[in-house]
Design an enzyme around this catalytic site. Structure first.
Site, PDB file in Angstrom:
ATOM      1  N   LYS A  44       5.850   8.866   5.988  1.00  0.00           N
ATOM      2  CA  LYS A  44       6.974   9.063   5.069  1.00  0.00           C
ATOM      3  C   LYS A  44       7.191  10.567   4.897  1.00  0.00           C
ATOM      4  O   LYS A  44       7.341  11.090   3.790  1.00  0.00           O
ATOM      5  CB  LYS A  44       6.682   8.388   3.722  1.00  0.00           C
ATOM      6  N   ASP A  76      -1.386  -6.424   6.347  1.00  0.00           N
ATOM      7  CA  ASP A  76      -1.151  -7.745   5.761  1.00  0.00           C
ATOM      8  C   ASP A  76       0.154  -8.349   6.273  1.00  0.00           C
ATOM      9  O   ASP A  76       0.238  -9.555   6.543  1.00  0.00           O
ATOM     10  CB  ASP A  76      -1.109  -7.654   4.231  1.00  0.00           C
ATOM     11  N   TYR A 110      -5.497   6.004  -3.079  1.00  0.00           N
ATOM     12  CA  TYR A 110      -6.511   5.079  -3.596  1.00  0.00           C
ATOM     13  C   TYR A 110      -7.368   5.830  -4.600  1.00  0.00           C
ATOM     14  O   TYR A 110      -8.072   6.776  -4.249  1.00  0.00           O
ATOM     15  CB  TYR A 110      -7.348   4.487  -2.450  1.00  0.00           C
ATOM     16  N   ASP A 164       9.475   2.665   5.830  1.00  0.00           N
ATOM     17  CA  ASP A 164      10.432   1.625   5.458  1.00  0.00           C
ATOM     18  C   ASP A 164      11.159   1.079   6.678  1.00  0.00           C
ATOM     19  O   ASP A 164      11.379  -0.135   6.801  1.00  0.00           O
ATOM     20  CB  ASP A 164      11.423   2.126   4.391  1.00  0.00           C
ATOM     21  N   ASP A 221      -2.561  -0.516   4.683  1.00  0.00           N
ATOM     22  CA  ASP A 221      -2.933  -1.698   3.912  1.00  0.00           C
ATOM     23  C   ASP A 221      -1.779  -2.694   3.893  1.00  0.00           C
ATOM     24  O   ASP A 221      -1.952  -3.894   4.123  1.00  0.00           O
ATOM     25  CB  ASP A 221      -3.302  -1.259   2.491  1.00  0.00           C
TER      26      ASP A 221
END
Length: 363
Positions: free
Chosen positions: A190, A251, A137, A223, A247
């Site tokens: 990851k 959602d 970010y 993933d 984030d």
């Protein structure tokens, strides 16, 4: 910031649908305060477009001091895409408070509700705990300026900051939460590609896990996690991860539950917390009494629960549970907005929850 048995909240309605859903949320908070004797003091103020129009800035400097002197903040949706130039007063209020109050944990529950058509293979109840102060970010990684660098007109480099401190404290927040639930934490990463940064994250998760021997820790690559959570979200309890992955996952899980309008969200730190709806300001339906207020109402319930844990207050904890139960009952009865199959407008949805809280008090 006070530590009395009462609670002082600053309320910033925000932009677009913000004033409508905030009005419904305030009514619910007032009803909960009456029922449980919370002594809530709700202090309205402004940020966003209204503040920019009146004061030339979306967030006045003195507003931060006001929030710091309170016990919490209720922040309505903001038109963050409109605020691109801080030199002209266009400060992103959400980013401003998260950064200045060190709200490192974004806690986003997602669950299915009777009466709402969901998109999952089975009913589920999980929580995404997202690190909120660093990661990919651009507004959270540097002392000054952003962490995206335009090398040439055609080349951009984006920097990601990962620190052991932030990884340790978000992991600890997740394990403490899991200890009150199904005692299962899933660390999403990851590290097969981001070997150093996500390696630090996993290392800190494992260290904290050693302090909670009764809690199971799983580690899943992001993933693969997206596939697993779509296929079988009921297999998960508390999911902890870095900022951008959290984030996206929060959602995704909110939408799996039937609507992002059912996704509560609290941004919490060691000393401060902010309730904030999981969705945006939806200016296309503003003023039409169509907006779903449940995300902000559920976020406010989380804020009460955060305050309850901080004080060791059974009254605030009971109020939080009662709001969540009233929401579930209203949704099941169709007393909600049309986006989740209900038949009411924004204000009436809030009043349906208020009525349930009042009925329970009378009983």
């Amino acid at each position: 910031m006070s530590l009395s048995n009462a609670m002082h909240l600053v309320v910033l309605p925000g932009d677009g649908i913000g004033p409508e859903i905030t009005e419904a949320t305030v009514a619910v908070l007032e009803a909960a305060s009456t029922r449980f004797g919370l002594g809530l003091r709700l202090d309205p103020d402004m940020a966003g477009h209204e503040s920019l129009k009146r004061h030339g800035t979306t967030v006045r400097p003195e507003l931060l001091d006001k929030v710091r002197a309170a016990d919490g903040l209720v922040l309505g949706p903001m038109s963050t895409f409109d605020y691109t130039d801080e030199s002209k007063g266009g400060i992103n209020p959400s980013m401003f408070f998260r950064k200045n109050l060190d709200l490192f944990a974004n806690v986003r529950p997602a669950r299915t509700y009777p009466g709402v058509r969901h998109h999952a293979a089975a009913e589920f109840d999980l929580i995404v705990v997202r690190e909120n102060t660093e990661g990919f970010y651009a507004d959270r990684n540097m002392e000054s300026g952003g962490s995206e660098i335009l090398v040439t007109p055609d080349v951009c480099i984006s920097l990601r900051r990962i620190t052991r401190l932030c990884c340790e404290r978000i992991a600890r927040a997740a394990f403490r939460l899991a200890a009150t639930r199904k005692k299962h934490v899933t660390a999403v990463h990851k590290a097969n590609v981001l070997k150093i940064g996500d390696g630090i994250f996993l290392d800190e998760c494992r260290k904290v896990a050693a302090e909670f021997p009764g809690i199971v820790l799983d580690e899943i690559i992001i993933d693969a996690m997206c596939a697993h959570v779509v296929r079988a979200p009921q297999n998960f309890d508390v999911i902890v991860t870095t900022n951008m992955f959290g984030d996206i996952l929060s959602d995704l899980t909110a939408e799996l539950s039937g609507s992002i309008g059912l996704g509560g969200s609290v941004n919490a730190g060691a000393r401060y917390a902010m309730a904030q709806a999981a969705h945006g300001s939806a200016p296309d339906i503003a003023g039409q009494d169509r907006a779903n207020p449940l995300s902000l109402i559920l976020s406010a319930a989380q804020l009460l629960d955060w305050h309850a844990e901080r004080l060791g207050s059974s009254a605030f904890a009971a109020a939080s549970r009662a709001i969540e139960a009233a929401v579930a009952e209203a949704v099941a009865a169709g007393e909600s907005t049309s986006d989740i199959g209900g038949r009411l407008g924004t204000k009436a949805t809030g009043q349906a929850i208020v009525a349930r809280l009042a009925e329970a008090r009378a009983a």
